[in-house]
Design an enzyme around this catalytic site. Structure first.
Site, PDB file in Angstrom:
ATOM      1  N   LYS A 107       0.814  -1.219   0.000  1.00  0.00           N
ATOM      2  CA  LYS A 107       0.000   0.000   0.000  1.00  0.00           C
ATOM      3  C   LYS A 107       0.844   1.264   0.000  1.00  0.00           C
ATOM      4  O   LYS A 107       0.380   2.321  -0.395  1.00  0.00           O
ATOM      5  CB  LYS A 107      -0.941   0.007   1.214  1.00  0.00           C
ATOM      6  CG  LYS A 107      -2.111  -0.949   1.058  1.00  0.00           C
ATOM      7  CD  LYS A 107      -3.089  -0.789   2.200  1.00  0.00           C
ATOM      8  CE  LYS A 107      -4.294  -1.700   2.011  1.00  0.00           C
ATOM      9  NZ  LYS A 107      -5.172  -1.691   3.192  1.00  0.00           N
ATOM     10  N   LYS A 144     -13.863  -2.685  -5.518  1.00  0.00           N
ATOM     11  CA  LYS A 144     -14.590  -1.435  -5.725  1.00  0.00           C
ATOM     12  C   LYS A 144     -14.122  -0.646  -6.946  1.00  0.00           C
ATOM     13  O   LYS A 144     -14.797   0.251  -7.398  1.00  0.00           O
ATOM     14  CB  LYS A 144     -14.471  -0.576  -4.466  1.00  0.00           C
ATOM     15  CG  LYS A 144     -15.423  -1.037  -3.378  1.00  0.00           C
ATOM     16  CD  LYS A 144     -14.892  -0.725  -1.985  1.00  0.00           C
ATOM     17  CE  LYS A 144     -14.569  -1.986  -1.233  1.00  0.00           C
ATOM     18  NZ  LYS A 144     -14.095  -1.871   0.108  1.00  0.00           N
ATOM     19  N   LYS A 156     -10.464 -10.153  -9.183  1.00  0.00           N
ATOM     20  CA  LYS A 156     -11.515 -10.275  -8.169  1.00  0.00           C
ATOM     21  C   LYS A 156     -12.431  -9.059  -8.188  1.00  0.00           C
ATOM     22  O   LYS A 156     -11.985  -7.948  -8.480  1.00  0.00           O
ATOM     23  CB  LYS A 156     -10.851 -10.533  -6.818  1.00  0.00           C
ATOM     24  CG  LYS A 156     -11.034  -9.505  -5.773  1.00  0.00           C
ATOM     25  CD  LYS A 156     -10.358  -9.863  -4.479  1.00  0.00           C
ATOM     26  CE  LYS A 156     -10.596  -8.665  -3.581  1.00  0.00           C
ATOM     27  NZ  LYS A 156     -10.289  -8.752  -2.226  1.00  0.00           N
TER      28      LYS A 156
HETATM   29  P1  ADP Z   1     -12.448  -4.994  -1.421  1.00  0.00           P
HETATM   30  O1  ADP Z   1     -11.578  -6.155  -1.812  1.00  0.00           O
HETATM   31  O2  ADP Z   1     -13.538  -4.724  -2.376  1.00  0.00           O
HETATM   32  O3  ADP Z   1     -11.634  -3.774  -1.059  1.00  0.00           O
HETATM   33  P2  ADP Z   1     -12.610  -5.587   1.342  1.00  0.00           P
HETATM   34  O4  ADP Z   1     -11.156  -5.787   1.229  1.00  0.00           O
HETATM   35  O5  ADP Z   1     -13.148  -4.484   2.167  1.00  0.00           O
HETATM   36  O6  ADP Z   1     -13.210  -5.453  -0.102  1.00  0.00           O
HETATM   37  O7  ADP Z   1     -13.242  -6.948   1.784  1.00  0.00           O
HETATM   38  C1  ADP Z   1     -14.234  -7.148   2.781  1.00  0.00           C
HETATM   39  C2  ADP Z   1     -14.496  -8.630   2.842  1.00  0.00           C
HETATM   40  O8  ADP Z   1     -15.059  -9.094   1.625  1.00  0.00           O
HETATM   41  C3  ADP Z   1     -13.241  -9.481   3.059  1.00  0.00           C
HETATM   42  O9  ADP Z   1     -13.557 -10.576   3.902  1.00  0.00           O
HETATM   43  C4  ADP Z   1     -12.899  -9.969   1.672  1.00  0.00           C
HETATM   44  O10 ADP Z   1     -12.212 -11.191   1.691  1.00  0.00           O
HETATM   45  C5  ADP Z   1     -14.278 -10.128   1.055  1.00  0.00           C
HETATM   46  N1  ADP Z   1     -14.228  -9.933  -0.397  1.00  0.00           N
HETATM   47  C6  ADP Z   1     -13.922  -8.774  -1.030  1.00  0.00           C
HETATM   48  N2  ADP Z   1     -13.983  -8.927  -2.364  1.00  0.00           N
HETATM   49  C7  ADP Z   1     -14.333 -10.219  -2.594  1.00  0.00           C
HETATM   50  C8  ADP Z   1     -14.570 -10.988  -3.765  1.00  0.00           C
HETATM   51  N3  ADP Z   1     -14.462 -10.464  -4.981  1.00  0.00           N
HETATM   52  N4  ADP Z   1     -14.911 -12.289  -3.636  1.00  0.00           N
HETATM   53  C9  ADP Z   1     -15.031 -12.830  -2.411  1.00  0.00           C
HETATM   54  N5  ADP Z   1     -14.836 -12.166  -1.260  1.00  0.00           N
HETATM   55  C10 ADP Z   1     -14.487 -10.870  -1.331  1.00  0.00           C
END
Ligand code: ADP
Ligand code: NA
Length: 323
Positions: free
Chosen positions: A109, A195, A192
């Site tokens: 990061k 956002k 994956k």
């Molecule tokens: P992002 O990856 O969108 O920034 P976060 O990191 O805030 O989302 O993730 C919040 C939760 O959602 C975590 O437990 C993460 O593993 C899960 N998560 C995020 N994106 C995915 C995805 N595409 N598929 C499955 N689980 C996800």
């Protein structure tokens, strides 16, 4: 069991739900669950105060709408439990600077920025995360691959503290969650769902018609057969994963049902399934947000319950370190 989520978006997306939050709901049946909206973590990067306040509430409303039951789970906002930063400071003094510097998530990061633009909070974030877990004497923490190193740090710090000052903390274990689905971007099914690319992400709170349209516009491969094959058909496979997770039908059942049909049918019907899922969730979210006084009360009660446990741990810690 403790888990947290950052209030950094206006809506959770389908990946958050199918990859994590759905299991939060299920784990209420089997564990004493603590669920934390980690707003302290959300200010490690630049943020807007009013937006953070709104997103904290909308996150809480979504968790409730998805089925987190505040009677069965301790659902709370991190900043309302001052024991988190209090314990975090003690644990910072347990952590080696080199040890903290080896956290790969921080390295990733901070890599593309001048170090003076990266906050110290972002650097110590994994130690606050350790405090989040250790305060509740959590036995289990559901973790994805990207969080494994942080959980190891948590265990190391807990062990070090226990060794120096006497048995105080439970050592948390990684909990491998069953039935999680990894959801991929609808426009780039090799990445994956996250956002960053709006057209490829279904948000739980977006207009249902728009959400269905995103499914209908999802990238699929050439060919016609609806079979699960992540290698050659990542787009179709992703749609089957989502379909299966939302309906409880197995992928094999779906493949059989769609034999001889085309991608258009699959996308249209999955769009309808999605609309059926998000429409009532959105109505519930709206009703929680229509009465923020009541919502804030639910969160205040959660924080009170969390504090009962957290204060007990912190008292022992303070006593042992000589405060
Ligand atoms: P992002 O990856 O969108 O920034 P976060 O990191 O805030 O989302 O993730 C919040 C939760 O959602 C975590 O437990 C993460 O593993 C899960 N998560 C995020 N994106 C995915 C995805 N595409 N598929 C499955 N689980 C996800
Ligand atoms: Na993440």
């Amino acid at each position: 069991m403790l888990s947290g989520i950052q209030p950094t978006a206006d809506s959770f997306h389908l990946g958050n739900y199918l990859g994590a939050l759905r299991q939060w709901v299920a784990m209420q049946e089997t564990h004493d669950t603590f669920y934390c909206i980690v707003d302290l973590h959300a200010i490690t990067v630049e943020h807007d105060p009013e937006l953070l306040r709104a997103r904290t509430r909308v996150s809480a409303a979504q968790l409730l709408a998805l089925g987190i039951d505040p009677e069965r789970s301790t659902l709370f906002v991190q900043s309302q439990v001052p024991e988190h930063p209090q314990l975090s400071w003690v644990m910072e003094c347990m952590a080696g600077f080199g040890e903290a510097s080896r956290m790969t998530q921080f390295k990733d990061k901070s890599a593309r920025q001048a170090l003076d633009r990266v906050s110290v909070g972002l650097f110590t974030y994994p130690i606050l995360q350790a405090a989040d877990i250790l305060l509740y004497q959590a036995n289990f923490v559901p973790v994805g691959e990207d969080q494994r190193q942080h959980l190891e740090l948590t265990r190391d710090l807990a062990q070090r503290f226990n060794g120096r000052f006497g048995q105080t903390f439970t050592l948390p274990e990684a909990y491998i969650v069953k039935d999680t689905a990894k959801i991929y971007d609808l426009q780039d099914p090799t990445a994956k769902m996250s956002k960053s690319v709006p057209a490829g992400v279904v948000e739980l709170l977006e207009e249902p018609k728009k959400a269905a349209k995103k499914i209908r516009s999802a990238v699929t491969d050439t060919g016609r057969e609806i079979v699960y094959d992540t290698e050659n058909k990542p787009g179709v496979s992703n749609l089957l994963t989502i379909y299966s997770a939302l309906t409880g039908k197995t992928v094999a059942e779906l493949e059989a049902a769609y034999e001889g049909k085309g991608y258009g049918d699959l996308k249209k019907e999955l769009g309808e399934v999605l609309v059926e899922f998000i429409t009532p969730v959105q109505a519930k979210v709206k009703s929680y947000l229509d009465d923020t006084a009541e919502l804030d009360k639910v969160l205040a009660r959660g924080a009170e319950r969390a504090r009962e446990v957290a204060a007990d741990t912190l008292k022992q810690v303070y006593d042992r370190v000589g405060f």
